[in-house]
Scaffold this motif. Structure first.
Motif, short mmCIF file in Angstrom:
data_model
loop_
_atom_site.label_atom_id
_atom_site.label_comp_id
_atom_site.label_asym_id
_atom_site.label_seq_id
_atom_site.Cartn_x
_atom_site.Cartn_y
_atom_site.Cartn_z
N GLU A 302 0.91 -1.19 0.08
CA GLU A 302 0.06 -0.06 -0.25
C GLU A 302 0.75 1.23 -0.08
N GLU A 303 2.13 0.95 -0.29
CA GLU A 303 3.18 2.29 -0.53
C GLU A 303 3.44 2.87 1.02
N LYS A 304 3.03 2.08 1.92
CA LYS A 304 3.44 2.73 3.47
C LYS A 304 4.85 2.33 3.87
N LEU A 305 5.68 3.17 4.37
CA LEU A 305 6.94 3.07 4.59
C LEU A 305 7.14 1.74 5.79
N ASN A 306 8.13 0.97 5.46
CA ASN A 306 8.23 -0.08 6.45
C ASN A 306 8.72 0.41 7.52
#
Ligand SMILES: Cc1cc2nc3c(=O)[nH]c(=O)nc-3n(C[C@H](O)[C@H](O)[C@H](O)COP(=O)(O)OP(=O)(O)OC[C@H]3O[C@@H](n4cnc5c(N)ncnc54)[C@H](O)[C@@H]3O)c2cc1C
Length: 421
Positions: A302-306
């Motif tokens: 979802e393109e959220k930073l890890n």
């Protein structure tokens, strides 16, 4: 009371050029009331026609140097390929390189300029105050990524269409691409390095997907990789400078905690990085024997930073087209991909590849500068004759020309001797 003169095109021209010159630049009177009750008086003026002589003085009237197809114009490169490649390979790659040279000239170099003019910006919060840490890159930068895939700038080396000559062919394409790439050669260096590390590990099942993305010719699939080594205590001595720790999770993955201080191409899809594994007693081993190599995705589906926070983008002197960031790892999910304590040895494959890319970039820049100088010398007239007819100028260019083949030959020798296949 003070007088405010508005001058076009620069309001600051009065400061820069003095009042006389400013007036000649079409100044207009302006009258208003300034803040805090100060009255700004009217400076009566009117549009003043700028004398032709002045206009000429403001503009550089020189014909621009316009080198043509880089591949066709590079006699040394072509003679090297003719002398070394098997005839069938030469025939095929020459055609492809000529086409690539045209694409560079007409499409890629203008995109490179766009990247120069539109460096990345960092948007830390959204309009509602939520932390988003979004690195915004320009459309030309994104297009470069697609072109890199379409041209097989990484894939070529791993498909091995031309056996060991594939690496040479890839190096030639990277060499031609380098100065037109708007800085995209940097992520490609690290991407190639990451693919090489994974390949040298035998492409384990858990990394097969990443390897396929890194070596894809499909722009929708292609990934780039970062290489996160440098921390705040320095870059050369990673054995003593690395503070990042890795905590093992019940599912066998790790969570990374630390501060990566110099991470280029921070918009990449994945990264390889070093960390110290925390043992059951909560201790870590110091020195290079305590470092292990990890693979991680930078963002999830979802393109959220890890679990990564971007602290800031670096204010660099050069390579400003590319986002280089300081990153906090706050429990980033990662996979151990080397034997414990063998991190430095395992990432060395990446360093060797990126070093070769650096040499390619350096020699390509020399070539570009000489091409521009030569072209300009054929057009620019000074003291009544073309630059090319001035012996001292030609001596300078000749010296540059002599150094270039030397550098090119060192690069090619390096490719032959240490071909990292
Ligand atoms: C544009 C740019 C992009 C970068 N991108 C990344 C990135 O993506 N990932 C990443 O991990 N790092 C990145 N770096 C950091 C870079 O790799 C480090 O700067 C480099 O490793 C050197 O470390 P340092 O700057 O701490 O210099 P130092 O380690 O302080 O070195 C200072 C000087 O001492 C010399 N020196 C050090 N050790 C020795 C020795 N044993 N013998 C002789 N001389 C020595 C060095 O050559 C250097 O000249 C980037 C740097 C720049 C400028």
């Amino acid at each position: 009371m003070f007088t405010l003169a508005l001058c076009r095109p620069r309001a600051t021209c009065r400061l820069r050029h003095g009042w006389d010159r400013c007036q000649a630049w079409s100044c207009r009177g302006f009258s208003t009331t300034a803040g805090q009750g100060q009255q700004v008086s009217l400076q009566v003026g009117g549009d003043v026609e700028m004398p032709v002589a002045r206009r000429e003085a403001e503009t550089l009237f020189q014909e621009r140097p316009e080198p043509g197809n880089q591949y066709l114009e590079d006699a040394l490169l072509r003679s090297y390929l003719e002398a070394h490649l098997p005839p069938k390979v030469l025939e095929e790659v020459s055609q492809e390189l000529e086409g690539f040279g045209n694409r560079l000239l007409t499409k890629i170099r203008p995109l490179g300029w766009e990247c120069e003019l539109n460096p990345p910006v960092f948007r830390q919060y959204d309009a509602w105050g939520q932390r988003v840490d979004h690195i915004v890159t320009c459309s030309a930068w994104k297009r470069m990524k697609e072109i890199a895939a379409e041209e097989g700038l990484i894939a070529e080396a791993y498909e091995r269409r031309y056996s060991n000559w594939s690496r040479v062919y890839q190096a030639v394409k990277l060499y031609l691409f380098s100065t037109a790439s708007g800085g995209f050669n940097c992520p490609l260096a690290m991407t190639d390095g990451a693919a090489k590390v994974i390949e040298s590990l035998g492409i384990p099942a858990s990394l097969k997907n990443a390897f396929d993305h890194l070596t894809s010719r499909d722009p929708r699939k292609f990934w780039t990789s970062g290489q996160w080594m440098t921390e705040r205590r320095g870059g050369s001595d990673v054995a003593n400078g690395t503070e990042t720790v890795a905590r093992k999770q019940p599912d066998g993955t790790y969570r990374l905690y630390g501060f990566k201080w110099f991470t280029s191409a921070a918009d990449s899809d994945m990264a390889l990085t070093l960390a110290r594994i925390v043992d059951a007693e909560g201790r870590v081993k110091q020195g290079s024997g305590g470092l292990s190599l990890f693979f991680l995705r930078v963002r999830d589906e979802e393109e959220k930073l890890n679990s990564i926070q971007v602290q800031r983008l670096k204010e660099k002197l050069g390579t400003r087209q590319m986002a280089t960031a300081e990153l906090w790892l706050n429990g980033a999910k990662a996979e151990l991909i080397s034997a414990e304590g063998r991190g430095v040895a395992s990432i060395s494959n990446m360093l060797n590849i990126t070093r070769i890319h650096n040499v390619i970039g350096a020699v390509a820049s020399m070539r570009r500068m000489i091409s521009l100088s030569r072209e300009y010398a054929l057009k620019r007239v000074v003291f009544g004759k073309l630059l090319k007819d001035h012996p001292l100028h030609m001596q300078t260019i000749a010296r540059m020309e002599v150094r270039l083949p030397g550098a090119e030959l060192i690069l090619k020798k390096q490719k032959e001797d240490k071909d990292p296949q």
